[in-house]
Design an enzyme around this catalytic site. Structure first.
Site, PDB file in Angstrom:
ATOM      1  N   GLU A   1      -1.127  59.494  -2.673  1.00 20.67           N
ATOM      2  CA  GLU A   1      -1.821  59.864  -2.931  1.00 20.67           C
ATOM      3  C   GLU A   1      -3.465  59.858  -2.471  1.00 20.67           C
ATOM      4  O   GLU A   1      -4.175  60.046  -3.285  1.00 20.67           O
ATOM      5  CB  GLU A   1      -2.040  57.953  -3.892  1.00 20.67           C
ATOM      6  CG  GLU A   1      -1.499  56.993  -4.377  1.00 20.67           C
ATOM      7  CD  GLU A   1      -1.280  57.939  -6.281  1.00 20.67           C
ATOM      8  OE1 GLU A   1      -2.549  57.605  -6.547  1.00 20.67           O
ATOM      9  OE2 GLU A   1      -0.147  58.238  -6.525  1.00 20.67           O
TER      10      GLU A   1
ATOM     11  N   SER B   1      23.041   0.618 -26.289  1.00 16.17           N
ATOM     12  CA  SER B   1      23.685  -0.599 -25.971  1.00 16.17           C
ATOM     13  C   SER B   1      23.717  -0.727 -24.957  1.00 16.17           C
ATOM     14  O   SER B   1      23.982  -1.518 -23.360  1.00 16.17           O
ATOM     15  CB  SER B   1      25.349  -0.752 -25.721  1.00 16.17           C
ATOM     16  OG  SER B   1      25.827  -1.255 -26.970  1.00 16.17           O
TER      17      SER B   1
END
Length: 786
Positions: free
Chosen positions: A99, A470
């Site tokens: 770059e 239950s």
């Protein structure tokens, strides 16, 4: 006579030159003035560079497990900040070579590169190459719209770059660039990209990996996931440039170029514990605000245990598929050829986008079928489906089940090279949920809210209100013990009608049988309904409801007798948390998911200080613990004995088998499991009780969660079989006689494997009765002839 033309010509020549020079100067002045004017106009619109001093980039909020592993994240931009010192030389070289080779020499603009790029663009008759420096790219990314290709934006970018260079050092500029640049798939900065593509921080990047990331700077069109050939070619261009400028040797370039991309995508999908993470997201956003959570990078240290969560995930899926296999093959598979959706060569399933591992349930594409076997494609793998891999369907040939183009669910039993060993499955119908809580701390260690978060975000562990069957009885028995009842008090299990809510009410036992005079110990272990209702009536339903409230139940409860049998809607989290009272010696610690929250910089925002509640006296909790241990030893929870360590718990099954529960605990952990259809009108089918549908999931989870941990006993809890030797009661059915569940087969949660299948493991035999020959008159005043 002397003539004068030469002088005239010379004078005229000087006038022409003067005029040309004047014209050039005028043009230069106009150009300079115009340029100065443009610079003045454009510079007036420029943002203030000093704003960078207060600039805080959006960073990711990360969630950590109890051992520090990252288990989730939230972010609009996935970014993990780096310092300059953390950036390895290999990555610096790859970036600068590609770059900005003169980054250390220029002052924001590389005029040599500008001239070279301009000449090459003229030769190409198009904009073939840019000349933006790293600083110009940073300026454009931070302050401008880089999609704008106008001259105005370019001039502004240049001016900003010069200002940035004047104010900041090269190291600061490079670090800002490495944290700001977009590298596809929602990743900003090289640290986030490195962890996403390779599962490693930048400090561990290899040369070809660094080159691949540097190549991504050009844009998403070089994504190694979506455009692999293009990304590979770009990576090799970066390597070639590094060689040409002397950053690497020719041999290094050759070896690196020959390597595959080696992706190990670690997508931030929050897949380990999505329901857990979603609960935290909702809390954080309501507490700190959406912007803070998604942009300011909180650090959230959670209570989640990675191994327990993995065990919970697997057990829930295995349990649901085990249920589905018990109810037979349904067929009616989607087919990509019949609806012309795709072809065998081009089809790609969403399941195949992520790593496929042993133990996964994934979608496979049937590519060939004959009477003896079927060939199935599962992402990069191929599997041959033999008769033993679909034996559970009752069919003998794959042609009876599958056809080419079908999309079939398969379980990955093993993977070798490009070959997978799979078992045929099908999409499950019901849902299941689980919560696991650490008893000493109240920390939630695992949470599963359904089969698939991607298919349904509804969290059945925290949002679903379901009848608990239950399993609600523990509150009635706790209230009875507090009033002075003992496990050896007796009660008559016989037909019974009473008034509840102004209506006659006649409870029934699950097996539609009656055991006569039995102890409370036996009544709870065998989950006898009639004795439970009688006990609740003696204790008083108001007291039962108040006891449930003390246990932390906040859901609406009506003081009617059917509530004793679970005719009330609770959520799994509150019900499971309540059960921690028993191993915690009578106290309850508020369940919580977060230990502490800090800012990105480490400033403490909150620290967990869960409330501790005194619920019942230690003696009551210890007695209930021993009674719930009996549920496992010889009651409806006998399958849990396979855990091989002290445990207690309670099953729960609702009318018409619409909900199945098991909540159980060891000294260390309490876990609750629920299974049922989201549509309450759909039954799981008989005999899908809590012992058959939910308990195997709990057992598989506990086996995984506690593997390698020492076996612990419940402190200060005296086993009831020892106390029974000192008590003599008159009963019709011994305490440890077979119960309704012990006569039913124990179904596995896990699919068949190369090891001995759980179907082949017999249910444990009931313990011999330790109740002495009855001699004492029972406490119950019920008439045995009723």
């Amino acid at each position: 006579m002397v003539t004068l033309p030469p002088i005239t010509l010379r004078l005229r020549g000087r006038k022409v030159v003067g005029r040309v020079a004047f014209g050039l100067l005028l043009l230069a002045a106009i150009a300079i003035g115009g340029t100065a004017g443009l610079l003045f106009v454009y510079s007036n619109d420029l943002p203030q560079i000093r704003a960078l001093e207060d600039f805080t980039p959006n960073v990711v909020t990360e969630l950590y497990a109890d051992d520090g592993q990252i288990v989730g994240s939230f972010a609009l931009q996935r970014r993990i900040l780096l310092t300059y010192e953390q950036i390895p030389p290999v990555l610096k070289d790859a970036i600068l070579t590609t770059e900005d080779q003169h980054f250390d020499e220029h002052w924001g603009v590389d005029f040599t590169r500008v001239a070279g790029a301009a000449w090459r663009n003229v030769l190409a008759h198009r904009v073939a190459e840019g000349a933006s420096t790293l600083t110009m790219q940073l300026a454009g990314t931070l302050f401008l719209d880089r999609a704008d290709r106008s001259m105005r934006r370019k001039i502004q970018e240049t001016l900003l770059a010069i200002q940035i260079e004047r104010r900041y050092t090269k190291q600061q500029i490079f670090a800002m660039y490495c944290n700001q640049i977009y590298l596809s798939h929602g990743n900003y900065g090289f640290e986030a990209a490195s962890e996403y593509y390779f599962g490693e921080p930048v400090g561990k990047l290899t040369l070809p990996q660094a080159a691949l990331l540097a190549g991504l700077i050009r844009g998403p069109s070089y994504s190694p996931i979506l455009h692999a050939p293009k990304a590979l070619a770009r990576r090799n261009v970066v390597l070639d440039r590094m060689y040409r400028v002397g950053k690497i040797s020719q041999e290094q370039m050759r070896l690196a170029s020959a390597q595959p991309m080696g992706l190990h995508v670690e997508a931030p999908r929050n897949t380990l514990a999505p329901y857990f993470v979603e609960e935290i997201r909702k809390y954080l956003e309501s507490t700190y605000g959406t912007d803070t959570v998604h942009e300011r990078g909180l650090r959230v240290y959670t209570t989640l245990n990675v191994e327990m969560q993995r065990a919970a995930n697997q057990s829930i899926r295995d349990g649901l598929h085990a249920y589905d296999r018990r109810h037979g093959w349904r067929g009616n598979l989607d087919n990509i050829l019949s609806d012309h959706r795709d072809t065998l060569e081009s089809y790609e399933d969403d399941d195949w986008r992520w790593p496929i591992n042993k133990g996964d349930y994934v979608t496979g594409l049937v590519t060939a079928v004959d009477p003896k076997a079927a060939t199935i494609k599962v992402g990069p793998y191929h599997a041959l489906l033999a008769p033993q891999d679909f034996a559970w369907t009752g069919r003998h040939s794959p042609a009876e089940l599958l056809k080419v183009g079908d999309l079939a669910q398969v379980y990955i039993m093993d993977i070798s090279g490009t070959t997978a060993h799979v078992q045929l499955q099908q999409s499950v119908g019901p849902q299941a949920a689980m919560v696991a809580i650490d008893n000493p701390t109240g920390e939630i260690k695992a949470m599963v809210g359904g089969y698939s978060f991607e298919e349904s975000k509804f969290n059945r562990a925290t949002q679903a209100q379901r009848q608990v069957g239950s399993s609600f009885k523990v509150y009635a028995y706790s209230a009875a013990l507090e009033q002075g009842f003992t496990p050896f008090d007796t009660i008559l299990d016989a037909p019974f009608t009473t008034m509840s809510g102004g209506q006659p009410y006649s409870p029934h036992n699950y097996d539609e049988k009656f055991e006569g005079m039995i102890t409370l110990r036996r009544a709870l272990a065998g989950s006898r309904n009639v004795p439970a209702v009688k006990l609740a009536e003696k204790v008083g339903m108001t007291n039962v409801i108040q006891m449930a409230r003390r246990f932390g139940i906040t859901s609406p409860l009506q003081p009617y007798l059917p509530v004793t049998l679970g005719a009330a809607d609770l959520n799994l989290l509150e019900h499971t948390s309540a059960f921690t009272v028993f191993p915690d010696d009578g106290i309850r610690i508020d369940p919580h998911m977060i230990r502490r929250v800090t800012t990105y910089d480490g400033a403490l925002l909150e620290q967990a200080h869960p409330a501790i509640h005194d619920v019942v006296e230690p003696d009551v909790a210890r007695t209930m613990t021993s009674m719930l241990e009996d549920v496992v030893k010889f009651g409806t929870g006998m399958s849990a004995r396979a855990l091989g360590r002290p445990a207690g718990g309670k099953t729960g099954t609702t009318n018409d088998f619409t909900d199945a529960w098991f909540i159980g605990f060891t000294p260390q952990v309490t876990a609750g499991v629920w299974m049922g259809y989201d549509d309450r009108s759909v039954s799981l089918g008989k005999p899908e009780t809590g012992a058959i549908a939910a308990l195997p999931i709990w057992l598989q989870f506990m086996q995984g969660a506690l593997a390698g941990k020492p076996v612990e006993d419940f402190q200060n809890v005296v086993p009831l079989e020892r106390l029974a030797l000192t008590r003599v009661v008159k009963v019709d059915t011994p305490d440890s006689a077979p119960t309704e569940a012990s006569e039913e087969p124990a179904h596995p949660a896990t699919p068949p494997s190369d090891t001995v299948p759980l179907e082949a493991i017999p249910a444990p035999k009931p313990l011999p009765s330790q109740t002495p020959v009855p001699r004492q008159t029972p406490i119950s005043t019920e008439d045995p002839r009723r």
